[in-house]
Design an enzyme around this catalytic site. Structure first.
Site, short mmCIF file in Angstrom:
data_model
loop_
_atom_site.label_atom_id
_atom_site.label_comp_id
_atom_site.label_asym_id
_atom_site.label_seq_id
_atom_site.Cartn_x
_atom_site.Cartn_y
_atom_site.Cartn_z
N HIS A 137 0.85 -1.20 0.00
CA HIS A 137 0.00 0.00 0.00
C HIS A 137 0.88 1.24 0.00
O HIS A 137 1.93 1.29 0.65
CB HIS A 137 -1.01 -0.01 1.14
CG HIS A 137 -0.48 0.24 2.52
ND1 HIS A 137 -0.27 1.51 3.02
CD2 HIS A 137 -0.14 -0.60 3.52
CE1 HIS A 137 0.16 1.42 4.27
NE2 HIS A 137 0.26 0.15 4.60
N ASP B 176 6.03 2.62 7.18
CA ASP B 176 4.71 2.05 6.88
C ASP B 176 3.98 3.02 5.95
O ASP B 176 3.45 4.00 6.40
CB ASP B 176 3.95 1.84 8.20
CG ASP B 176 2.54 1.32 8.00
OD1 ASP B 176 2.23 0.85 6.90
OD2 ASP B 176 1.75 1.39 8.96
N GLU C 34 -5.22 1.69 2.20
CA GLU C 34 -5.07 0.56 3.12
C GLU C 34 -5.29 1.01 4.55
O GLU C 34 -5.92 0.32 5.35
CB GLU C 34 -3.67 -0.06 2.99
CG GLU C 34 -3.50 -1.38 3.74
CD GLU C 34 -3.00 -1.23 5.17
OE1 GLU C 34 -2.91 -2.25 5.87
OE2 GLU C 34 -2.69 -0.10 5.63
N GLU C 35 -4.79 2.20 4.87
CA GLU C 35 -4.82 2.67 6.26
C GLU C 35 -6.24 2.98 6.75
O GLU C 35 -6.45 3.18 7.93
CB GLU C 35 -3.93 3.92 6.42
CG GLU C 35 -2.44 3.67 6.17
CD GLU C 35 -1.75 2.89 7.28
OE1 GLU C 35 -2.43 2.49 8.24
OE2 GLU C 35 -0.52 2.67 7.16
N ASP D 62 4.29 -5.36 3.95
CA ASP D 62 3.88 -4.27 4.85
C ASP D 62 4.77 -4.32 6.09
O ASP D 62 5.57 -5.23 6.24
CB ASP D 62 2.40 -4.47 5.24
CG ASP D 62 1.72 -3.15 5.59
OD1 ASP D 62 2.37 -2.25 6.15
OD2 ASP D 62 0.50 -3.03 5.32
N HIS E 79 3.50 4.22 13.10
CA HIS E 79 2.53 5.32 13.05
C HIS E 79 3.00 6.53 13.87
O HIS E 79 2.19 7.28 14.40
CB HIS E 79 1.12 4.86 13.45
CG HIS E 79 0.46 4.02 12.37
ND1 HIS E 79 -0.87 3.71 12.36
CD2 HIS E 79 0.97 3.46 11.25
CE1 HIS E 79 -1.15 2.99 11.28
NE2 HIS E 79 -0.04 2.80 10.60
ZN LIG Z 1 0.87 -0.52 6.53
#
Ligand SMILES: [Zn+2]
Length: 339
Positions: free
Chosen positions: A63, A171, A201-202, A224, A313
């Site tokens: 992604h 990510d 995707e998120e 990922d 994140h």
């Molecule tokens: Zn991811």
């Protein structure tokens, strides 16, 4: 083998959140076009790179969207309220500089109700945070940003100790870089390869599902990030066996998919044959495009190669560069070996 760190710098500079992926798609397309027979974009923005081969269809997916902040309200004093795009972690966002899609800078701040630093900090309290763009009032702020506009973490990829890279959006831009690197080394493919850089995707693995429905692959492999159990931030919570620097992880399950055995075995066999050290991954929380592919079409054999990452994140995600390079190698061999 492409240079993951250099690619990461290029991708971070272009990154926009879910739903706005056109800028990073352009960067990826520029590199990918050199390694495939056709590149096209579907209606929702998935970038699909086809490397034609005589065998069954194999979909590889990374992604390309990132998490971020979307303006939902500008108050009288010119402070910008936002909603998260994807799994923004409030405690890891406070104090972070951000940059809007038009280049305006700001900084995420808590208001007095946010109780920053206490255990009660959670997603709901995002409503008690704001972005200070320095505007003197609402009129000036509205000239700079508007409702619906998005911002991302404003930070650069950096090399740190241990052969590691610290960066926002490992990510999943590091996985995009790894997939590009794998594509660059593919010669005479036996499988019919679809390398997909997916959108959204998120916010719920949306793009990959649409791409898989259209491609109808026999097998799908996502790439990922995954969590690790090797830092104080995660130790007590996750009890995860995966750690940084011990190689890419072959996903066995996460909270949204139990990987299909033929895919797990295909990945392990390729790693063992090529002497690539790998780790087995059972992720307690979180999901990836793996589940989106698995549940698409009539059901697709699905699995995932994961790059271990700490501080996920946050703007200071840390991954090991050789893990990313070996993830690229494993993807390349998995793509080149008949399924
Ligand atoms: Zn991811």
């Amino acid at each position: 083998m492409l240079n993951i760190f250099e690619l990461q710098k290029e991708l971070v500079a272009a990154a926009l959140p879910s739903g706005l992926e056109t800028r990073q798609a352009e960067v990826i397309k520029k590199h990918a076009s050199r390694y495939c027979d056709e590149v096209y974009t579907d209606a929702v923005g998935n970038l699909i790179c086809h490397i034609k081969g005589p065998g069954k269809k194999l979909m590889l997916v990374a992604h390309m969207d990132v998490i971020g902040f979307m303006v939902n309200y500008i108050d009288e004093r010119g402070f910008v309220r936002f909603v998260p795009v994807g799994g923004v972690r409030p405690a890891l966002s406070v104090g972070c500089p951000v940059v809007f899609e038009n280049g305006v800078y700001g900084c995420v701040q808590p208001d007095e109700k946010a109780k920053i630093g206490t255990a009660s900090l959670n997603k709901a309290e995002m409503h008690n945070m704001y972005i200070d763009i320095g505007a003197k009032d609402k009129t000036e702020a509205e000239k700079l940003v508007s409702v619906g506009m998005c911002a991302t973490f404003c930070a650069q990829p950096m090399l740190v100790a241990g052969g590691n890279m610290m960066t926002p959006y490992a990510d999943n831009l590091t996985s995009c870089a790894a997939l590009l690197s794998a594509m660059s080394d593919i010669r005479y493919p036996v499988n019919d390869l679809y390398c997909v850089f997916s959108v959204q995707e998120e916010v719920g693995c949306r793009g990959a599902k649409m791409a898989a429905n259209a491609i109808k692959p026999y097998m799908g492999i996502a790439v990922d990030l995954t969590l690790t159990g090797d830092s104080p931030a995660e130790l007590d919570k996750e009890r995860m066996a995966v750690k940084l620097g011990a190689g890419p992880a072959v996903k066995i399950r996460d909270s949204s998919a139990i990987c299909d055995k033929p895919v797990v075995e295909h990945l392990r066999a390729c790693a063992e044959r090529e002497g690539i050290a790998y780790q087995d991954e059972v992720l307690l929380a979180g999901g990836t495009d793996t589940s989106a592919m698995q549940r698409s079409y009539e059901g697709v054999l699905s699995g995932c190669v994961s790059i271990p990452g700490r501080n996920i994140h946050s703007p200071g995600e840390i991954i090991n560069l050789s893990d990313a390079e070996n993830a690229a190698k494993l993807l390349m061999h998995a793509a080149m070996t008949e399924i």
